[in-house]
Design a protein around this motif. Structure first.
Motif, PDB file in Angstrom:
ATOM      1  N   HIS A 131       2.601  -5.482 -15.757  1.00 41.10           N
ATOM      2  CA  HIS A 131       1.764  -4.134 -16.057  1.00 41.10           C
ATOM      3  C   HIS A 131       1.253  -3.743 -14.401  1.00 41.10           C
ATOM      4  CE1 HIS A 131      -1.973  -2.034 -16.802  1.00 41.10           C
ATOM      5  NE2 HIS A 131      -1.284  -1.893 -18.125  1.00 41.10           N
ATOM      6  N   VAL A 132       1.019  -2.569 -14.193  1.00 44.81           N
ATOM      7  CA  VAL A 132       0.380  -2.007 -12.920  1.00 44.81           C
ATOM      8  C   VAL A 132      -0.799  -1.089 -13.300  1.00 44.81           C
ATOM      9  CG1 VAL A 132       1.008  -0.726 -11.070  1.00 44.81           C
ATOM     10  CG2 VAL A 132       2.772  -1.938 -12.301  1.00 44.81           C
ATOM     11  N   ASP A 133      -1.797  -1.259 -12.436  1.00 40.11           N
ATOM     12  CA  ASP A 133      -2.815  -0.446 -12.280  1.00 40.11           C
ATOM     13  C   ASP A 133      -2.822   0.447 -11.142  1.00 40.11           C
ATOM     14  OD1 ASP A 133      -3.860  -1.533 -14.735  1.00 40.11           O
ATOM     15  OD2 ASP A 133      -5.660  -2.710 -13.591  1.00 40.11           O
ATOM     16  N   LEU A 134      -2.857   1.978 -11.592  1.00 35.38           N
ATOM     17  CA  LEU A 134      -2.665   2.920 -10.253  1.00 35.38           C
ATOM     18  C   LEU A 134      -3.943   3.612 -10.109  1.00 35.38           C
ATOM     19  CD1 LEU A 134       0.820   4.000 -11.604  1.00 35.38           C
ATOM     20  CD2 LEU A 134       0.449   2.556  -9.678  1.00 35.38           C
ATOM     21  N   LEU A 135      -4.318   3.763  -8.945  1.00 36.15           N
ATOM     22  CA  LEU A 135      -5.277   4.583  -8.652  1.00 36.15           C
ATOM     23  C   LEU A 135      -5.070   5.672  -8.134  1.00 36.15           C
ATOM     24  CD1 LEU A 135      -8.369   4.290  -8.368  1.00 36.15           C
ATOM     25  CD2 LEU A 135      -7.997   3.338  -6.208  1.00 36.15           C
ATOM     26  N   THR A 136      -5.702   6.882  -8.639  1.00 32.75           N
ATOM     27  CA  THR A 136      -5.282   8.356  -8.048  1.00 32.75           C
ATOM     28  C   THR A 136      -5.994   8.403  -6.838  1.00 32.75           C
ATOM     29  OG1 THR A 136      -5.343   9.041 -10.418  1.00 32.75           O
ATOM     30  CG2 THR A 136      -5.369  10.792  -8.839  1.00 32.75           C
ATOM     31  N   VAL A 137      -5.337   9.243  -6.228  1.00 33.42           N
ATOM     32  CA  VAL A 137      -5.961   9.462  -4.592  1.00 33.42           C
ATOM     33  C   VAL A 137      -5.466  11.008  -4.229  1.00 33.42           C
ATOM     34  CG1 VAL A 137      -5.779   7.099  -3.506  1.00 33.42           C
ATOM     35  CG2 VAL A 137      -3.777   8.559  -3.316  1.00 33.42           C
ATOM     36  N   LYS A 138      -6.300  11.390  -3.384  1.00 33.50           N
ATOM     37  CA  LYS A 138      -6.024  12.860  -2.897  1.00 33.50           C
ATOM     38  C   LYS A 138      -5.422  12.995  -1.369  1.00 33.50           C
ATOM     39  CE  LYS A 138      -9.423  14.675  -5.729  1.00 33.50           C
ATOM     40  NZ  LYS A 138     -10.657  15.484  -6.034  1.00 33.50           N
ATOM     41  N   ASN A 172       0.838  -1.039   0.088  1.00 34.55           N
ATOM     42  CA  ASN A 172       0.014  -0.077   0.034  1.00 34.55           C
ATOM     43  C   ASN A 172       0.605   1.213  -0.116  1.00 34.55           C
ATOM     44  OD1 ASN A 172      -2.427  -1.703   0.115  1.00 34.55           O
ATOM     45  ND2 ASN A 172      -2.011  -1.883   2.388  1.00 34.55           N
ATOM     46  N   VAL A 173       1.887   1.201  -0.969  1.00 32.50           N
ATOM     47  CA  VAL A 173       2.752   2.576  -0.984  1.00 32.50           C
ATOM     48  C   VAL A 173       2.093   3.567  -1.708  1.00 32.50           C
ATOM     49  CG1 VAL A 173       3.923   1.537  -3.118  1.00 32.50           C
ATOM     50  CG2 VAL A 173       5.100   3.153  -1.435  1.00 32.50           C
ATOM     51  N   LEU A 174       2.530   4.710  -1.220  1.00 34.14           N
ATOM     52  CA  LEU A 174       1.857   5.936  -2.047  1.00 34.14           C
ATOM     53  C   LEU A 174       3.198   6.409  -2.974  1.00 34.14           C
ATOM     54  CD1 LEU A 174       0.709   8.230   0.798  1.00 34.14           C
ATOM     55  CD2 LEU A 174      -0.499   7.395  -1.079  1.00 34.14           C
ATOM     56  N   ILE A 175       2.637   6.647  -4.212  1.00 34.15           N
ATOM     57  CA  ILE A 175       3.781   6.908  -5.363  1.00 34.15           C
ATOM     58  C   ILE A 175       3.407   8.235  -5.948  1.00 34.15           C
ATOM     59  CG2 ILE A 175       4.539   6.185  -7.722  1.00 34.15           C
ATOM     60  CD1 ILE A 175       3.910   3.335  -6.831  1.00 34.15           C
ATOM     61  N   GLY A 176       4.096   9.078  -5.910  1.00 34.76           N
ATOM     62  CA  GLY A 176       4.206  10.293  -6.682  1.00 34.76           C
ATOM     63  C   GLY A 176       4.607  10.383  -7.997  1.00 34.76           C
ATOM     64  N   LEU A 177       3.656  10.582  -9.074  1.00 37.73           N
ATOM     65  CA  LEU A 177       4.073  10.793 -10.416  1.00 37.73           C
ATOM     66  C   LEU A 177       3.873  12.135 -11.015  1.00 37.73           C
ATOM     67  CD1 LEU A 177       1.953   7.865 -11.665  1.00 37.73           C
ATOM     68  CD2 LEU A 177       4.276   7.500 -11.034  1.00 37.73           C
ATOM     69  N   GLU A 178       4.802  12.459 -11.989  1.00 39.84           N
ATOM     70  CA  GLU A 178       4.690  13.707 -12.761  1.00 39.84           C
ATOM     71  C   GLU A 178       4.249  13.316 -14.103  1.00 39.84           C
ATOM     72  OE1 GLU A 178       7.036  17.382 -14.209  1.00 39.84           O
ATOM     73  OE2 GLU A 178       7.688  16.364 -12.374  1.00 39.84           O
ATOM     74  N   ILE A 179       2.951  13.417 -14.425  1.00 42.78           N
ATOM     75  CA  ILE A 179       2.517  13.280 -15.804  1.00 42.78           C
ATOM     76  C   ILE A 179       2.108  14.600 -16.601  1.00 42.78           C
ATOM     77  CG2 ILE A 179       0.415  12.107 -16.942  1.00 42.78           C
ATOM     78  CD1 ILE A 179       0.255  10.488 -14.276  1.00 42.78           C
ATOM     79  N   ASP A 180       2.897  14.728 -17.670  1.00 37.14           N
ATOM     80  CA  ASP A 180       2.786  15.958 -18.518  1.00 37.14           C
ATOM     81  C   ASP A 180       2.607  17.285 -17.636  1.00 37.14           C
ATOM     82  OD1 ASP A 180       2.529  14.559 -20.775  1.00 37.14           O
ATOM     83  OD2 ASP A 180       0.013  14.445 -20.794  1.00 37.14           O
ATOM     84  N   GLY A 181       3.771  17.251 -16.904  1.00 32.29           N
ATOM     85  CA  GLY A 181       3.801  18.399 -15.829  1.00 32.29           C
ATOM     86  C   GLY A 181       2.996  18.567 -14.780  1.00 32.29           C
ATOM     87  N   LYS A 182       2.148  17.718 -14.560  1.00 31.88           N
ATOM     88  CA  LYS A 182       0.980  17.629 -13.288  1.00 31.88           C
ATOM     89  C   LYS A 182       1.666  16.413 -12.514  1.00 31.88           C
ATOM     90  CE  LYS A 182      -2.716  18.673 -16.110  1.00 31.88           C
ATOM     91  NZ  LYS A 182      -4.092  18.299 -16.760  1.00 31.88           N
ATOM     92  N   ASP A 183       1.500  17.084 -11.219  1.00 29.43           N
ATOM     93  CA  ASP A 183       1.679  15.878 -10.093  1.00 29.43           C
ATOM     94  C   ASP A 183       0.332  15.092  -9.968  1.00 29.43           C
ATOM     95  OD1 ASP A 183       4.437  16.525  -9.767  1.00 29.43           O
ATOM     96  OD2 ASP A 183       3.981  18.246  -8.350  1.00 29.43           O
ATOM     97  N   ALA A 184       0.612  13.759  -9.636  1.00 24.68           N
ATOM     98  CA  ALA A 184      -0.456  12.939  -9.317  1.00 24.68           C
ATOM     99  C   ALA A 184       0.072  12.056  -8.145  1.00 24.68           C
ATOM    100  CB  ALA A 184      -0.709  12.086 -10.457  1.00 24.68           C
ATOM    101  N   LEU A 185      -0.870  11.736  -7.098  1.00 19.35           N
ATOM    102  CA  LEU A 185      -0.619  10.886  -6.053  1.00 19.35           C
ATOM    103  C   LEU A 185      -1.554   9.560  -6.381  1.00 19.35           C
ATOM    104  CD1 LEU A 185       1.179  10.651  -3.410  1.00 19.35           C
ATOM    105  CD2 LEU A 185      -0.984  11.622  -2.357  1.00 19.35           C
ATOM    106  N   VAL A 186      -0.743   8.442  -6.124  1.00 23.30           N
ATOM    107  CA  VAL A 186      -1.351   7.146  -6.621  1.00 23.30           C
ATOM    108  C   VAL A 186      -1.060   6.228  -5.766  1.00 23.30           C
ATOM    109  CG1 VAL A 186      -1.611   7.641  -9.088  1.00 23.30           C
ATOM    110  CG2 VAL A 186       0.576   6.328  -8.158  1.00 23.30           C
ATOM    111  N   ILE A 187      -1.824   5.055  -5.639  1.00 20.66           N
ATOM    112  CA  ILE A 187      -1.688   3.948  -4.852  1.00 20.66           C
ATOM    113  C   ILE A 187      -1.880   2.792  -5.919  1.00 20.66           C
ATOM    114  CG2 ILE A 187      -2.218   4.614  -2.730  1.00 20.66           C
ATOM    115  CD1 ILE A 187      -4.726   3.141  -3.008  1.00 20.66           C
ATOM    116  N   PRO A 188      -0.949   1.555  -5.804  1.00 20.73           N
ATOM    117  CA  PRO A 188      -1.353   0.438  -6.666  1.00 20.73           C
ATOM    118  C   PRO A 188      -2.499  -0.299  -6.362  1.00 20.73           C
ATOM    119  CG  PRO A 188       0.559  -0.244  -5.133  1.00 20.73           C
ATOM    120  CD  PRO A 188       0.095   1.490  -4.983  1.00 20.73           C
ATOM    121  N   LYS A 189      -3.193  -0.559  -7.279  1.00 19.57           N
ATOM    122  CA  LYS A 189      -4.435  -1.276  -7.324  1.00 19.57           C
ATOM    123  C   LYS A 189      -4.307  -2.703  -7.548  1.00 19.57           C
ATOM    124  CE  LYS A 189      -9.390  -1.259  -8.169  1.00 19.57           C
ATOM    125  NZ  LYS A 189     -10.522  -0.571  -8.618  1.00 19.57           N
ATOM    126  N   ALA A 190      -3.820  -2.995  -8.624  1.00 21.05           N
ATOM    127  CA  ALA A 190      -3.528  -4.345  -9.516  1.00 21.05           C
ATOM    128  C   ALA A 190      -1.881  -4.274 -10.038  1.00 21.05           C
ATOM    129  CB  ALA A 190      -4.411  -4.709 -10.444  1.00 21.05           C
TER     130      ALA A 190
END
Length: 106
Positions: free
Chosen positions: A87-94, A57-75
């Motif tokens: 393959h990884v499915d990532l779910l956006t969280v706030k 249940n790790v929190l991962i910070g991504l930069e996608i097209d200049g925007k920051d996104a906080l995600v957790i792995p779902k699958a």
């Protein structure tokens, strides 16, 4: 909880051949979705993803097209024999949002 930052590249190619080329380059195809936004197909660095997903249940910070996104792995899909990440499915969280996660009890 610690947050891990990963670099991403937005994918424009899809399908089996494109995914195989990505994996051959030691990267992992992934999709980011959630909160009513359109799914975004990205490529993540293979070794860093492997290390990040060792923590449950790790929190991962991504930069996608200049925007920051906080995600957790779902699958996470792994190769049945090698154990490499396919393959990884990532779910956006706030931040501050409550999420339900599964915890393995041994």
């Amino acid at each position: 909880m610690a947050e891990i930052k990963l670099a991403t590249e937005v994918r424009t190619e899809f399908g089996k051949g494109a995914a195989r080329r990505i994996r051959r380059a030691d990267k992992v195809p992934a999709v980011v979705y959630g909160h009513g936004a359109e799914p975004v197909h990205v490529t993540l660095p293979g070794h860093e993803v492997l290390l990040a997903l060792r923590t449950a249940n790790v929190l991962i910070g991504l930069e996608i097209d200049g925007k920051d996104a906080l995600v957790i792995p779902k699958a996470v899909q792994r190769h049945p024999l090698k154990g490499t990440i396919e393959h990884v499915d990532l779910l956006t969280v706030k931040r501050g949002e409550k999420v339900q996660v599964e915890i393995a009890v041994h």
